[in-house]
Design a protein around this motif. Structure first.
Motif, PDB file in Angstrom:
ATOM      1  N   GLY A 104       6.569  -8.748   5.458  1.00 55.74           N
ATOM      2  CA  GLY A 104       6.452  -7.447   6.107  1.00 55.74           C
ATOM      3  C   GLY A 104       6.834  -6.283   5.217  1.00 55.74           C
ATOM      4  N   GLY A 105       7.390  -6.562   4.080  1.00 52.94           N
ATOM      5  CA  GLY A 105       7.734  -5.521   3.121  1.00 52.94           C
ATOM      6  C   GLY A 105       7.077  -5.852   1.802  1.00 52.94           C
ATOM      7  N   GLU A 161      -2.504  -1.028 -17.546  1.00 51.40           N
ATOM      8  CA  GLU A 161      -2.986  -1.935 -16.507  1.00 51.40           C
ATOM      9  C   GLU A 161      -2.955  -1.190 -15.179  1.00 51.40           C
ATOM     10  N   ALA A 162      -3.958  -1.436 -14.341  1.00 50.74           N
ATOM     11  CA  ALA A 162      -3.979  -0.836 -13.007  1.00 50.74           C
ATOM     12  C   ALA A 162      -4.819  -1.724 -12.101  1.00 50.74           C
ATOM     13  N   ALA A 163      -4.175  -2.301 -11.106  1.00 55.95           N
ATOM     14  CA  ALA A 163      -4.862  -3.142 -10.130  1.00 55.95           C
ATOM     15  C   ALA A 163      -4.254  -2.834  -8.757  1.00 55.95           C
ATOM     16  N   LYS A 164      -4.816  -1.837  -8.082  1.00 56.67           N
ATOM     17  CA  LYS A 164      -4.324  -1.384  -6.780  1.00 56.67           C
ATOM     18  C   LYS A 164      -4.351  -2.542  -5.793  1.00 56.67           C
ATOM     19  N   PRO A 165      -3.337  -2.769  -5.006  1.00 53.66           N
ATOM     20  CA  PRO A 165      -2.005  -2.160  -4.977  1.00 53.66           C
ATOM     21  C   PRO A 165      -0.941  -3.053  -5.606  1.00 53.66           C
ATOM     22  N   ARG A 166      -1.311  -3.863  -6.590  1.00 53.00           N
ATOM     23  CA  ARG A 166      -0.393  -4.888  -7.098  1.00 53.00           C
ATOM     24  C   ARG A 166       0.233  -4.614  -8.463  1.00 53.00           C
ATOM     25  N   LEU A 167      -0.432  -3.851  -9.307  1.00 55.29           N
ATOM     26  CA  LEU A 167       0.044  -3.764 -10.688  1.00 55.29           C
ATOM     27  C   LEU A 167      -0.287  -2.417 -11.316  1.00 55.29           C
ATOM     28  N   LEU A 168       0.715  -1.834 -11.970  1.00 55.08           N
ATOM     29  CA  LEU A 168       0.540  -0.585 -12.704  1.00 55.08           C
ATOM     30  C   LEU A 168       1.442  -0.639 -13.932  1.00 55.08           C
ATOM     31  N   ALA A 169       0.862  -0.427 -15.108  1.00 50.49           N
ATOM     32  CA  ALA A 169       1.649  -0.410 -16.345  1.00 50.49           C
ATOM     33  C   ALA A 169       1.180   0.746 -17.208  1.00 50.49           C
ATOM     34  N   TYR A 170       2.155   1.405 -17.856  1.00 51.92           N
ATOM     35  CA  TYR A 170       1.813   2.521 -18.734  1.00 51.92           C
ATOM     36  C   TYR A 170       2.908   2.705 -19.778  1.00 51.92           C
ATOM     37  N   THR A 171       2.525   3.401 -20.834  1.00 51.05           N
ATOM     38  CA  THR A 171       3.492   3.711 -21.881  1.00 51.05           C
ATOM     39  C   THR A 171       4.199   5.017 -21.533  1.00 51.05           C
ATOM     40  N   TRP A 172       5.456   5.101 -21.968  1.00 47.68           N
ATOM     41  CA  TRP A 172       6.244   6.320 -21.857  1.00 47.68           C
ATOM     42  C   TRP A 172       6.993   6.431 -23.177  1.00 47.68           C
ATOM     43  N   ASP A 173       6.500   7.287 -24.052  1.00 46.66           N
ATOM     44  CA  ASP A 173       7.018   7.400 -25.405  1.00 46.66           C
ATOM     45  C   ASP A 173       6.891   6.016 -26.057  1.00 46.66           C
ATOM     46  N   GLN A 223       0.829  -1.207   0.000  1.00 45.77           N
ATOM     47  CA  GLN A 223       0.000   0.000   0.000  1.00 45.77           C
ATOM     48  C   GLN A 223       0.866   1.261   0.000  1.00 45.77           C
ATOM     49  N   VAL A 224       1.936   1.239   0.793  1.00 44.66           N
ATOM     50  CA  VAL A 224       2.858   2.381   0.812  1.00 44.66           C
ATOM     51  C   VAL A 224       3.562   2.492  -0.544  1.00 44.66           C
ATOM     52  N   MET A 225       4.011   1.375  -1.067  1.00 43.65           N
ATOM     53  CA  MET A 225       4.684   1.390  -2.373  1.00 43.65           C
ATOM     54  C   MET A 225       3.750   1.913  -3.461  1.00 43.65           C
ATOM     55  N   TRP A 226       2.486   1.497  -3.427  1.00 46.27           N
ATOM     56  CA  TRP A 226       1.506   1.957  -4.425  1.00 46.27           C
ATOM     57  C   TRP A 226       1.415   3.479  -4.408  1.00 46.27           C
ATOM     58  N   LYS A 227       1.366   4.067  -3.205  1.00 46.31           N
ATOM     59  CA  LYS A 227       1.308   5.531  -3.100  1.00 46.31           C
ATOM     60  C   LYS A 227       2.538   6.164  -3.744  1.00 46.31           C
ATOM     61  N   HIS A 228       3.695   5.533  -3.562  1.00 45.24           N
ATOM     62  CA  HIS A 228       4.928   6.084  -4.127  1.00 45.24           C
ATOM     63  C   HIS A 228       5.012   5.894  -5.643  1.00 45.24           C
ATOM     64  N   LEU A 229       4.219   4.993  -6.180  1.00 46.01           N
ATOM     65  CA  LEU A 229       4.164   4.789  -7.635  1.00 46.01           C
ATOM     66  C   LEU A 229       3.105   5.646  -8.312  1.00 46.01           C
ATOM     67  N   THR A 230       2.163   6.192  -7.530  1.00 44.26           N
ATOM     68  CA  THR A 230       1.016   6.871  -8.143  1.00 44.26           C
ATOM     69  C   THR A 230       0.787   8.303  -7.679  1.00 44.26           C
TER      70      THR A 230
END
Length: 159
Positions: free
Chosen positions: A100-101, A75-87, A29-36
């Protein structure tokens, strides 16, 4: 935890790609916030990023003194997966619970002919910067290490 990412050259859907794996002492959950969250991304991501984690949403990448580049959330499936294009690239961030992490896997599908050693070095330093930010250490994205990491990956990926 001050570890380095494990980095492998691979294929993703038949395209050249880099695969990074790194364990963080933060929950998914913390990592998801740092990715989004743009307010958190600005401290560790290589450019300013505006993202709404919904499939089909526009992603905006702003690099100082350059025109913004737009991508699309694939793709977006909180908090497990996020994919996007960049150029012409695809970034796919996957998170798993890990004692625990969390375990972060980044797959960076690159364009044909791209300098893969430079990309590997850049994401290596970026992921270490994320770990520093999460652990409230000074960011370890030391530009003096750039040449060292590029050389390391040129040797690792030599055909």
């Amino acid at each position: 935890m001050n570890t380095e990412p494990m980095v492998t050259r691979t294929l993703a859907d038949g395209q050249p790609a880099l695969w990074f794996e790194m364990r963080f002492d933060a929950s998914m959950q913390v990592m998801w916030k740092h990715l989004t969250d743009p307010a958190k991304l600005k401290y560790w991501f290589p450019c300013e990023l505006d993202i709404l984690p919904r499939v089909g949403a526009t992603v905006t990448f702003k690099v100082h003194r350059e025109r913004p580049v737009e991508g699309t959330v694939l793709e977006a499936a909180k908090p497990r997966l996020l994919a996007y294009t960049w150029d012409e690239e695809i970034l796919r961030w996957a998170l798993e619970d890990d004692d625990g992490g969390s375990l972060l896997t980044l797959t960076n599908t690159v364009r044909e002919g791209q300098d893969i050693a430079r990309s590997a070095a850049g994401w290596h330093l970026t992921l270490m910067g994320l770990d520093d930010y999460l652990n409230e250490r000074p960011l370890g994205q030391n530009p003096a290490l750039w040449d060292e990491y590029v050389a390391r990956y040129e040797e690792q990926f030599a055909d």
